[in-house]
Design an enzyme around this catalytic site. Structure first.
Site, PDB file in Angstrom:
ATOM      1  N   CYS A  55     -18.768 -32.579  19.351  1.00 60.13           N
ATOM      2  CA  CYS A  55     -17.465 -32.530  18.676  1.00 60.13           C
ATOM      3  C   CYS A  55     -16.297 -33.030  19.515  1.00 60.13           C
ATOM      4  O   CYS A  55     -15.533 -33.878  19.054  1.00 60.13           O
ATOM      5  CB  CYS A  55     -17.174 -31.106  18.223  1.00 60.13           C
ATOM      6  SG  CYS A  55     -18.186 -30.647  16.829  1.00 60.13           S
ATOM      7  N   PHE A  66     -11.061 -21.217  27.521  1.00 66.77           N
ATOM      8  CA  PHE A  66     -11.216 -22.679  27.673  1.00 66.77           C
ATOM      9  C   PHE A  66     -10.418 -23.238  28.849  1.00 66.77           C
ATOM     10  O   PHE A  66      -9.820 -24.302  28.763  1.00 66.77           O
ATOM     11  CB  PHE A  66     -10.898 -23.402  26.352  1.00 66.77           C
ATOM     12  CG  PHE A  66     -12.088 -23.388  25.423  1.00 66.77           C
ATOM     13  CD1 PHE A  66     -12.602 -22.183  24.990  1.00 66.77           C
ATOM     14  CD2 PHE A  66     -12.728 -24.554  25.040  1.00 66.77           C
ATOM     15  CE1 PHE A  66     -13.732 -22.132  24.185  1.00 66.77           C
ATOM     16  CE2 PHE A  66     -13.861 -24.517  24.230  1.00 66.77           C
ATOM     17  CZ  PHE A  66     -14.360 -23.310  23.796  1.00 66.77           C
TER      18      PHE A  66
END
Ligand code: UDX
Length: 450
Positions: free
Chosen positions: A278, A267
């Site tokens: 989300c 990430f």
């Protein structure tokens, strides 16, 4: 064990199908009759790799779930009841809880004694207590327990993320519910189930950690995990922008920091930022929670601001190169908020397309899976849909890589280059192509932070 799942959306359907595959007796309730009729025939209403196969496989052990719109049938079935309905964001960023409220009433009316009600939907901190209150109001005679079990599955790899999760989190205030949930998840915790051949067990996966907390902490874990991941990406993007200024390469910088085990390499891909159902929603909801207590969550504001500015950056870069966008022909490679899904919620592609149209550009788009959804959900979006990347390239001044689908990674860039016209700009919004190769072909190649 007998499990009921309310809501056959992304989370509900994946949870139900995985639990059925693990050997539980599952009943799914939804108000959408068409969806339920389709599910009875094994038709999956969302795009999720192998979920149709997994549902089919539950037949082999006679565990194909019951799909029904009848709350009585579904609620009388389960000793464990999952609430997995949507909590879409309202205009002010707070989640809309009306579907959770409706669930609580249904449970109060029909559930059996001693059932355990589990919040799987992403709900504000404190919702455990709130759901308890609503069920109690609906039926003061019902003896029941409430627990929280946040999900961490990613669209596109939802089965893998369920079967081989990094952890299972259970928030419960008493031992009865905790023990029952541990029993429910035993095949996962001990990794004792036989994996389907399309989702093999990763080498060395011996068990899944079971984290037991109080309800409020479990609710906070969900928001904190997503906010942290969103923050990590925003951090990478902020560094990418500084790299652009000083002439460094963000992919090398992130590799350099990600190998520090305290940071971790995942990430940290810079580009046009995160989207999906989300991250935006959860960061916003956590901001609202903090504000309720008059606390100023500066890091979370920054996470959001950095993210949405990345989308404008694309436009700015094109303006730098082309000066005037009016009348320019621009193609977007990818619409979905990420690869392997047809989900367009908070998809950067939509914002980018709208901004380009507003500036007078002619916009064409392509996506291997999400184009149909896009047409249906955005009938007023004035874009031209084409079938594939090569058709998209025809005569375009600029192409923007928005979603890093595998097939776009493997593009014949020389062919793309030949088909393009005008300024031949390739704006790589996900940093997937080699700058050296792209420039060698002749592209006016732009990426983020490299
Ligand atoms: C996320 C969480 O990962 C999951 O645990 C949670 O339960 C639901 O939300 P999802 O929204 O399916 O899952 O997608 P994810 O794979 O996390 O990607 C989110 C967004 O971040 C995508 O738009 C993706 O393109 C972007 N991203 C991801 C980056 O921009 N850079 C990265 O390094 C990683």
């Amino acid at each position: 064990m007998k499990v009921s799942v309310i809501g056959t959306g992304y989370v509900g359907l994946v949870t139900a199908t995985c639990l059925a595959y693990l050997g539980h007796d599952v009943a799914c309730l939804d108000i959408d009759e068409k969806k339920i009729e389709g599910l009875k025939q094994g038709q999956i209403p969302i795009y999720e790799p192998n979920l149709d196969q997994l549902l089919e496989d539950t037949k082999k052990t006679n565990k194909f779930p019951i799909f029904t719109t009848d709350p009585k049938i579904a609620m009388e079935h389960g000793e464990i009841i999952f609430i997995a309905v949507g909590t879409p964001p309202k205009e002010n960023g707070e989640p809309d809880l009306r579907y959770i409220e409706a669930c609580a009433k249904t449970i109060g009316k029909h559930a059996k004694q001693d059932c355990i009600v589990i919040n799987k939907s992403t709900v504000p901190v404190g919702s455990g207590n709130w759901v308890y209150m609503l069920i109690e109001q609906a039926n003061p005679k019902l003896n029941f327990h409430v627990a929280s079990n946040p999900e961490f599955l990613r669209e596109g790899s939802a089965i893998f993320d369920t079967f081989y999760a990094d952890r299972i989190v259970i928030g419960a205030d008493e031992n009865f519910a905790r023990a029952k949930l541990k029993e429910l998840y035993k095949p996962l915790i001990e990794q004792s189930f036989t994996p389907p051949n399309y989702c093999p067990r990763p080498h060395g996966q011996a068990h899944i950690p079971f984290i037991s907390t109080d309800i409020t902490s479990a609710e906070m874990i969900k928001y904190s995990a997503n906010s942290f991941l969103a923050m990590k990406i925003s951090f990478a993007n902020q560094i990418a922008n500084i790299c652009d200024l000083v002439g460094a390469d963000v992919t090398e910088v992130m590799q350099g920091i990600g190998t520090d085990s305290r940071i971790g390499g995942k990430f940290l891909n810079a580009g046009i930022g995160w989207g999906g159902s989300c991250f935006g929603k959860d960061v916003q909801a956590l901001i609202k929670i903090a504000e309720e207590y008059d606390y100023n969550p500066e890091l979370l504001y920054g996470t959001t601001n950095v993210n949405y500015k990345q989308r404008n950056l694309v436009i700015k870069r094109l303006q730098d190169q082309m000066k005037i966008l009016k009348g320019k022909k621009i193609g977007l490679l990818g619409l979905a908020f990420k690869p392997n899904t047809d989900d367009l919620r908070d998809a950067p592609a939509l914002d980018i397309a709208k901004a380009l149209i507003k500036l007078g550009a002619s916009v064409s788009v392509t996506d291997p899976i999400a184009a149909e959804n896009c047409k249906k959900q955005n009938p007023d979006l004035e874009v031209n849909y084409v079938n594939d990347p090569y058709e998209l390239a025809q005569g375009k001044d600029a192409l923007i890589l928005v979603t890093e689908w595998d097939e776009y990674r493997k593009l014949d860039l020389e062919k793309v280059f030949r088909f393009m016209g005008g300024s031949k700009i390739l704006l790589d919004g996900r940093n997937i192509y080699s700058p050296v190769d792209a420039k060698k072909i002749g592209f006016n190649y732009i990426s983020i932070g490299r």
